[in-house]
Design a protein around this motif. Structure first.
Motif, PDB file in Angstrom:
ATOM      1  N   LEU A   4       3.732  24.960 -21.066  1.00 40.00           N
ATOM      2  CA  LEU A   4       4.030  24.668 -22.463  1.00 40.00           C
ATOM      3  C   LEU A   4       2.845  24.005 -23.157  1.00 40.00           C
ATOM      4  O   LEU A   4       2.632  24.197 -24.354  1.00 40.00           O
ATOM      5  CB  LEU A   4       5.292  23.812 -22.565  1.00 40.00           C
ATOM      6  CG  LEU A   4       6.583  24.513 -22.116  1.00 40.00           C
ATOM      7  CD1 LEU A   4       7.773  23.590 -22.303  1.00 40.00           C
ATOM      8  CD2 LEU A   4       6.798  25.828 -22.824  1.00 40.00           C
ATOM      9  N   PHE A   5       2.034  23.236 -22.421  1.00 41.23           N
ATOM     10  CA  PHE A   5       0.808  22.680 -22.998  1.00 41.23           C
ATOM     11  C   PHE A   5      -0.110  23.805 -23.467  1.00 41.23           C
ATOM     12  O   PHE A   5      -0.676  23.745 -24.553  1.00 41.23           O
ATOM     13  CB  PHE A   5       0.079  21.787 -21.989  1.00 41.23           C
ATOM     14  CG  PHE A   5      -1.270  21.344 -22.481  1.00 41.23           C
ATOM     15  CD1 PHE A   5      -1.382  20.270 -23.346  1.00 41.23           C
ATOM     16  CD2 PHE A   5      -2.421  22.007 -22.098  1.00 41.23           C
ATOM     17  CE1 PHE A   5      -2.623  19.862 -23.836  1.00 41.23           C
ATOM     18  CE2 PHE A   5      -3.660  21.614 -22.565  1.00 41.23           C
ATOM     19  CZ  PHE A   5      -3.761  20.537 -23.438  1.00 41.23           C
ATOM     20  N   ASP A   6      -0.253  24.835 -22.641  1.00 40.94           N
ATOM     21  CA  ASP A   6      -1.117  25.955 -22.993  1.00 40.94           C
ATOM     22  C   ASP A   6      -0.663  26.629 -24.288  1.00 40.94           C
ATOM     23  O   ASP A   6      -1.486  27.045 -25.092  1.00 40.94           O
ATOM     24  CB  ASP A   6      -1.163  26.983 -21.856  1.00 40.94           C
ATOM     25  CG  ASP A   6      -1.754  26.414 -20.592  1.00 40.94           C
ATOM     26  OD1 ASP A   6      -2.717  25.623 -20.673  1.00 40.94           O
ATOM     27  OD2 ASP A   6      -1.245  26.753 -19.499  1.00 40.94           O
ATOM     28  N   ILE A  23      10.391  26.069 -33.136  1.00 37.26           N
ATOM     29  CA  ILE A  23      10.219  26.290 -31.703  1.00 37.26           C
ATOM     30  C   ILE A  23      11.494  25.911 -30.967  1.00 37.26           C
ATOM     31  O   ILE A  23      12.048  24.831 -31.166  1.00 37.26           O
ATOM     32  CB  ILE A  23       9.056  25.450 -31.146  1.00 37.26           C
ATOM     33  CG1 ILE A  23       7.748  25.832 -31.821  1.00 37.26           C
ATOM     34  CG2 ILE A  23       8.946  25.624 -29.630  1.00 37.26           C
ATOM     35  CD1 ILE A  23       6.587  24.943 -31.441  1.00 37.26           C
ATOM     36  N   LEU A  24      11.947  26.805 -30.098  1.00 40.75           N
ATOM     37  CA  LEU A  24      13.080  26.539 -29.218  1.00 40.75           C
ATOM     38  C   LEU A  24      12.647  26.782 -27.784  1.00 40.75           C
ATOM     39  O   LEU A  24      11.882  27.706 -27.510  1.00 40.75           O
ATOM     40  CB  LEU A  24      14.250  27.481 -29.516  1.00 40.75           C
ATOM     41  CG  LEU A  24      14.945  27.357 -30.849  1.00 40.75           C
ATOM     42  CD1 LEU A  24      15.986  28.465 -30.999  1.00 40.75           C
ATOM     43  CD2 LEU A  24      15.613  26.015 -30.972  1.00 40.75           C
ATOM     44  N   ASN A  92       9.184  34.673 -26.957  1.00 41.24           N
ATOM     45  CA  ASN A  92       9.909  35.631 -27.787  1.00 41.24           C
ATOM     46  C   ASN A  92       9.793  35.198 -29.239  1.00 41.24           C
ATOM     47  O   ASN A  92      10.132  34.066 -29.579  1.00 41.24           O
ATOM     48  CB  ASN A  92      11.384  35.701 -27.383  1.00 41.24           C
ATOM     49  CG  ASN A  92      12.142  36.686 -28.253  1.00 41.24           C
ATOM     50  OD1 ASN A  92      11.744  37.827 -28.393  1.00 41.24           O
ATOM     51  ND2 ASN A  92      13.224  36.233 -28.849  1.00 41.24           N
ATOM     52  N   PHE A  93       9.295  36.091 -30.077  1.00 39.37           N
ATOM     53  CA  PHE A  93       9.227  35.834 -31.506  1.00 39.37           C
ATOM     54  C   PHE A  93      10.483  36.430 -32.131  1.00 39.37           C
ATOM     55  O   PHE A  93      10.604  37.651 -32.231  1.00 39.37           O
ATOM     56  CB  PHE A  93       7.957  36.448 -32.113  1.00 39.37           C
ATOM     57  CG  PHE A  93       6.707  35.803 -31.612  1.00 39.37           C
ATOM     58  CD1 PHE A  93       6.239  34.638 -32.192  1.00 39.37           C
ATOM     59  CD2 PHE A  93       6.007  36.340 -30.538  1.00 39.37           C
ATOM     60  CE1 PHE A  93       5.078  34.020 -31.721  1.00 39.37           C
ATOM     61  CE2 PHE A  93       4.857  35.740 -30.067  1.00 39.37           C
ATOM     62  CZ  PHE A  93       4.399  34.585 -30.661  1.00 39.37           C
ATOM     63  N   GLU A  99      12.023  32.102 -35.638  1.00 44.32           N
ATOM     64  CA  GLU A  99      11.850  31.132 -34.550  1.00 44.32           C
ATOM     65  C   GLU A  99      10.953  31.695 -33.462  1.00 44.32           C
ATOM     66  O   GLU A  99      10.826  32.901 -33.301  1.00 44.32           O
ATOM     67  CB  GLU A  99      13.212  30.791 -33.933  1.00 44.32           C
ATOM     68  CG  GLU A  99      14.148  30.106 -34.870  1.00 44.32           C
ATOM     69  CD  GLU A  99      15.532  29.939 -34.305  1.00 44.32           C
ATOM     70  OE1 GLU A  99      16.265  29.098 -34.846  1.00 44.32           O
ATOM     71  OE2 GLU A  99      15.904  30.638 -33.337  1.00 44.32           O
ATOM     72  N   ILE A 100      10.376  30.767 -32.720  1.00 46.02           N
ATOM     73  CA  ILE A 100       9.604  31.120 -31.534  1.00 46.02           C
ATOM     74  C   ILE A 100      10.355  30.535 -30.346  1.00 46.02           C
ATOM     75  O   ILE A 100      10.615  29.329 -30.311  1.00 46.02           O
ATOM     76  CB  ILE A 100       8.185  30.540 -31.594  1.00 46.02           C
ATOM     77  CG1 ILE A 100       7.444  31.104 -32.802  1.00 46.02           C
ATOM     78  CG2 ILE A 100       7.422  30.823 -30.299  1.00 46.02           C
ATOM     79  CD1 ILE A 100       6.122  30.425 -33.068  1.00 46.02           C
ATOM     80  N   GLU A 101      10.729  31.378 -29.415  1.00 45.32           N
ATOM     81  CA  GLU A 101      11.435  30.940 -28.226  1.00 45.32           C
ATOM     82  C   GLU A 101      10.461  30.896 -27.052  1.00 45.32           C
ATOM     83  O   GLU A 101       9.843  31.909 -26.719  1.00 45.32           O
ATOM     84  CB  GLU A 101      12.587  31.896 -27.911  1.00 45.32           C
ATOM     85  CG  GLU A 101      13.606  31.968 -29.005  1.00 45.32           C
ATOM     86  CD  GLU A 101      14.659  33.043 -28.789  1.00 45.32           C
ATOM     87  OE1 GLU A 101      15.574  33.119 -29.609  1.00 45.32           O
ATOM     88  OE2 GLU A 101      14.550  33.826 -27.812  1.00 45.32           O
ATOM     89  N   LEU A 102      10.307  29.724 -26.488  1.00 45.23           N
ATOM     90  CA  LEU A 102       9.474  29.555 -25.295  1.00 45.23           C
ATOM     91  C   LEU A 102      10.401  29.613 -24.103  1.00 45.23           C
ATOM     92  O   LEU A 102      11.299  28.793 -23.962  1.00 45.23           O
ATOM     93  CB  LEU A 102       8.726  28.227 -25.360  1.00 45.23           C
ATOM     94  CG  LEU A 102       7.861  28.013 -26.605  1.00 45.23           C
ATOM     95  CD1 LEU A 102       7.216  26.638 -26.563  1.00 45.23           C
ATOM     96  CD2 LEU A 102       6.832  29.117 -26.752  1.00 45.23           C
ATOM     97  N   ILE A 103      10.199  30.600 -23.255  1.00 48.86           N
ATOM     98  CA  ILE A 103      11.123  30.880 -22.152  1.00 48.86           C
ATOM     99  C   ILE A 103      10.643  30.178 -20.885  1.00 48.86           C
ATOM    100  O   ILE A 103       9.504  30.364 -20.450  1.00 48.86           O
ATOM    101  CB  ILE A 103      11.241  32.386 -21.921  1.00 48.86           C
ATOM    102  CG1 ILE A 103      11.684  33.075 -23.224  1.00 48.86           C
ATOM    103  CG2 ILE A 103      12.214  32.690 -20.784  1.00 48.86           C
ATOM    104  CD1 ILE A 103      11.486  34.561 -23.246  1.00 48.86           C
TER     105      ILE A 103
END
Length: 105
Positions: A4-6, A23-24, A92-93, A99-103
């Motif tokens: 997630l830092f990247d 962001i989610l 996922n955009f 929203e931007i979903e960080l999986i």
């Protein structure tokens, strides 16, 4: 593997840093994780308030900067470290939702 830092370091929208309200953090099924999302938002807020994010080259250096420039207790910094080093499985955009979903796992 990216973390997630990247994502914070590499991703911009219209040449601007990511805004937290879009962001989610989700699991692989797309289910939002409210606790991780809130923690990630908190980290981003602290970064913007207290340090120059452009000088951080790793999650470790970012946590070091936060420890020097904030009164945050070690327990909070430890949680920030965990969220920043969480392995990223995908992005996922969600254009319709904006929203931007960080999986993550």
């Amino acid at each position: 593997m990216n973390t997630l830092f990247d994502v914070l370091k590499m991703t911009t929208i219209d040449h601007q840093n990511l805004t937290i309200n879009r962001i989610l953090i989700t699991d692989t099924e797309g289910k939002p994780n409210a606790i991780m999302t809130e923690l990630f938002h908190d980290v981003i807020n602290k970064i913007r308030l207290f340090i120059d994010f452009s000088s951080a080259d790793s999650a470790d250096s970012l946590i070091m900067e936060l420890s020097v420039h904030t009164p945050l207790p070690d327990e909070v910094l430890s949680e920030y470290q965990k969220i920043l080093t969480e392995p990223l499985l995908g992005i996922n955009f969600a254009a319709r939702k904006g929203e931007i979903e960080l999986i993550v796992k």
